[in-house]
Design a protein around this motif. Sequence first.
Motif, PDB file in Angstrom:
ATOM      1  N   PHE A 197       1.570  -0.951   4.794  1.00  0.00           N
ATOM      2  CA  PHE A 197       0.671   0.058   4.270  1.00  0.00           C
ATOM      3  C   PHE A 197       1.494   1.319   4.077  1.00  0.00           C
ATOM      4  O   PHE A 197       2.531   1.487   4.712  1.00  0.00           O
ATOM      5  CB  PHE A 197      -0.487   0.299   5.242  1.00  0.00           C
ATOM      6  CG  PHE A 197      -1.291  -0.946   5.500  1.00  0.00           C
ATOM      7  CD1 PHE A 197      -2.402  -1.247   4.735  1.00  0.00           C
ATOM      8  CD2 PHE A 197      -0.915  -1.843   6.493  1.00  0.00           C
ATOM      9  CE1 PHE A 197      -3.136  -2.405   4.961  1.00  0.00           C
ATOM     10  CE2 PHE A 197      -1.646  -3.005   6.733  1.00  0.00           C
ATOM     11  CZ  PHE A 197      -2.754  -3.279   5.953  1.00  0.00           C
ATOM     12  N   GLN A 198       1.022   2.210   3.226  1.00  0.00           N
ATOM     13  CA  GLN A 198       1.778   3.417   2.908  1.00  0.00           C
ATOM     14  C   GLN A 198       0.820   4.594   2.823  1.00  0.00           C
ATOM     15  O   GLN A 198      -0.280   4.473   2.288  1.00  0.00           O
ATOM     16  CB  GLN A 198       2.476   3.232   1.552  1.00  0.00           C
ATOM     17  CG  GLN A 198       3.343   4.387   1.115  1.00  0.00           C
ATOM     18  CD  GLN A 198       4.734   4.339   1.691  1.00  0.00           C
ATOM     19  OE1 GLN A 198       5.275   3.256   1.902  1.00  0.00           O
ATOM     20  NE2 GLN A 198       5.310   5.488   1.952  1.00  0.00           N
ATOM     21  N   THR A 199       1.223   5.730   3.362  1.00  0.00           N
ATOM     22  CA  THR A 199       0.536   6.993   3.128  1.00  0.00           C
ATOM     23  C   THR A 199       1.597   8.072   3.083  1.00  0.00           C
ATOM     24  O   THR A 199       2.421   8.181   3.996  1.00  0.00           O
ATOM     25  CB  THR A 199      -0.545   7.304   4.191  1.00  0.00           C
ATOM     26  OG1 THR A 199      -1.217   8.516   3.805  1.00  0.00           O
ATOM     27  CG2 THR A 199      -0.007   7.428   5.586  1.00  0.00           C
ATOM     28  N   ILE A 202       3.796   1.898   7.126  1.00  0.00           N
ATOM     29  CA  ILE A 202       3.273   1.253   8.329  1.00  0.00           C
ATOM     30  C   ILE A 202       3.479  -0.240   8.138  1.00  0.00           C
ATOM     31  O   ILE A 202       2.897  -0.842   7.239  1.00  0.00           O
ATOM     32  CB  ILE A 202       1.777   1.573   8.534  1.00  0.00           C
ATOM     33  CG1 ILE A 202       1.561   3.085   8.660  1.00  0.00           C
ATOM     34  CG2 ILE A 202       1.244   0.854   9.768  1.00  0.00           C
ATOM     35  CD1 ILE A 202       1.004   3.715   7.437  1.00  0.00           C
ATOM     36  N   ASP A 203       4.316  -0.843   8.963  1.00  0.00           N
ATOM     37  CA  ASP A 203       4.668  -2.253   8.812  1.00  0.00           C
ATOM     38  C   ASP A 203       3.974  -3.100   9.862  1.00  0.00           C
ATOM     39  O   ASP A 203       4.034  -2.819  11.054  1.00  0.00           O
ATOM     40  CB  ASP A 203       6.179  -2.421   8.934  1.00  0.00           C
ATOM     41  CG  ASP A 203       6.622  -3.855   8.689  1.00  0.00           C
ATOM     42  OD1 ASP A 203       6.043  -4.531   7.832  1.00  0.00           O
ATOM     43  OD2 ASP A 203       7.569  -4.289   9.376  1.00  0.00           O
ATOM     44  N   LEU A 262       2.708  -1.841  15.809  1.00  0.00           N
ATOM     45  CA  LEU A 262       3.128  -1.663  14.420  1.00  0.00           C
ATOM     46  C   LEU A 262       4.449  -0.930  14.392  1.00  0.00           C
ATOM     47  O   LEU A 262       4.943  -0.483  15.425  1.00  0.00           O
ATOM     48  CB  LEU A 262       2.056  -0.906  13.615  1.00  0.00           C
ATOM     49  CG  LEU A 262       1.465   0.373  14.212  1.00  0.00           C
ATOM     50  CD1 LEU A 262       2.384   1.568  14.088  1.00  0.00           C
ATOM     51  CD2 LEU A 262       0.144   0.665  13.536  1.00  0.00           C
ATOM     52  N   THR A 263       5.006  -0.800  13.205  1.00  0.00           N
ATOM     53  CA  THR A 263       6.245  -0.063  13.012  1.00  0.00           C
ATOM     54  C   THR A 263       6.003   1.033  11.992  1.00  0.00           C
ATOM     55  O   THR A 263       5.413   0.777  10.934  1.00  0.00           O
ATOM     56  CB  THR A 263       7.370  -1.004  12.534  1.00  0.00           C
ATOM     57  OG1 THR A 263       7.541  -2.043  13.508  1.00  0.00           O
ATOM     58  CG2 THR A 263       8.682  -0.274  12.355  1.00  0.00           C
ATOM     59  N   HIS A 288       4.801 -13.167   8.652  1.00  0.00           N
ATOM     60  CA  HIS A 288       3.953 -12.221   7.932  1.00  0.00           C
ATOM     61  C   HIS A 288       3.166 -12.906   6.833  1.00  0.00           C
ATOM     62  O   HIS A 288       2.209 -12.336   6.325  1.00  0.00           O
ATOM     63  CB  HIS A 288       4.800 -11.121   7.289  1.00  0.00           C
ATOM     64  CG  HIS A 288       5.348 -10.137   8.278  1.00  0.00           C
ATOM     65  ND1 HIS A 288       5.355  -8.796   8.055  1.00  0.00           N
ATOM     66  CD2 HIS A 288       5.896 -10.310   9.503  1.00  0.00           C
ATOM     67  CE1 HIS A 288       5.897  -8.178   9.075  1.00  0.00           C
ATOM     68  NE2 HIS A 288       6.236  -9.084   9.957  1.00  0.00           N
ATOM     69  N   ASP A 289       3.544 -14.112   6.437  1.00  0.00           N
ATOM     70  CA  ASP A 289       2.880 -14.792   5.335  1.00  0.00           C
ATOM     71  C   ASP A 289       1.378 -14.817   5.550  1.00  0.00           C
ATOM     72  O   ASP A 289       0.891 -15.149   6.610  1.00  0.00           O
ATOM     73  CB  ASP A 289       3.399 -16.230   5.189  1.00  0.00           C
ATOM     74  CG  ASP A 289       4.842 -16.270   4.734  1.00  0.00           C
ATOM     75  OD1 ASP A 289       5.384 -15.198   4.393  1.00  0.00           O
ATOM     76  OD2 ASP A 289       5.427 -17.367   4.747  1.00  0.00           O
ATOM     77  N   GLY A 290       0.659 -14.434   4.504  1.00  0.00           N
ATOM     78  CA  GLY A 290      -0.795 -14.479   4.534  1.00  0.00           C
ATOM     79  C   GLY A 290      -1.439 -13.216   5.069  1.00  0.00           C
ATOM     80  O   GLY A 290      -2.631 -13.009   4.888  1.00  0.00           O
TER      81      GLY A 290
END
Length: 167
Positions: A26-28, A33-34, A52-53, A159-161
């Motif tokens: 995600f990005q802001t 945010i990984d 999270l990272t 992370h797939d899916g």
Amino acid sequence: MTSLRALSAAFLALAVSISPAVGHDFQTGSITIDHPWSRATPPIAPVAGGYLTLTNNGGMADRLVSISSPLSERAEIHESTVSNGVASMRPVQNGVEIEVGETVELQPGGMHIMFMKPSRPLKEGERFAAKLTFEQAGTVEVEFVVQGMGAGPATTSEHDGHGEPEQ
């Protein structure tokens, strides 16, 4: 020749349809945010952890100042420490600073999110929403993926899916 074109077109369509499933980022603003994730919880667990990272790709430091989720009454950032052989956990004051170019990992055994008084147990494979608020980058909605009870940080192939909407 026609079947080769049809096969190529089918392969291209498959590759395009799979590519969004690889990431769960995600990005802001300048913050990425990984892979937000959590662990499954027992039926009457009073808390759930979130991990999270965070990476700051911008030109100024930022700070994660709050977290909220419809899953729980409140969410806090906590830090686990060991001092003289005794483990303890306490809320982090003033949020989490992310310096320019820095990556901060919220993970089991270190800094992490505590979802206090979740409304339901978390089950492996499900997802839940949360909002992260940063001083500079603002607020972003993310989705936590629930992994198994003993899960650790996911590898890229795991992370797939996670980027796909639920069917």
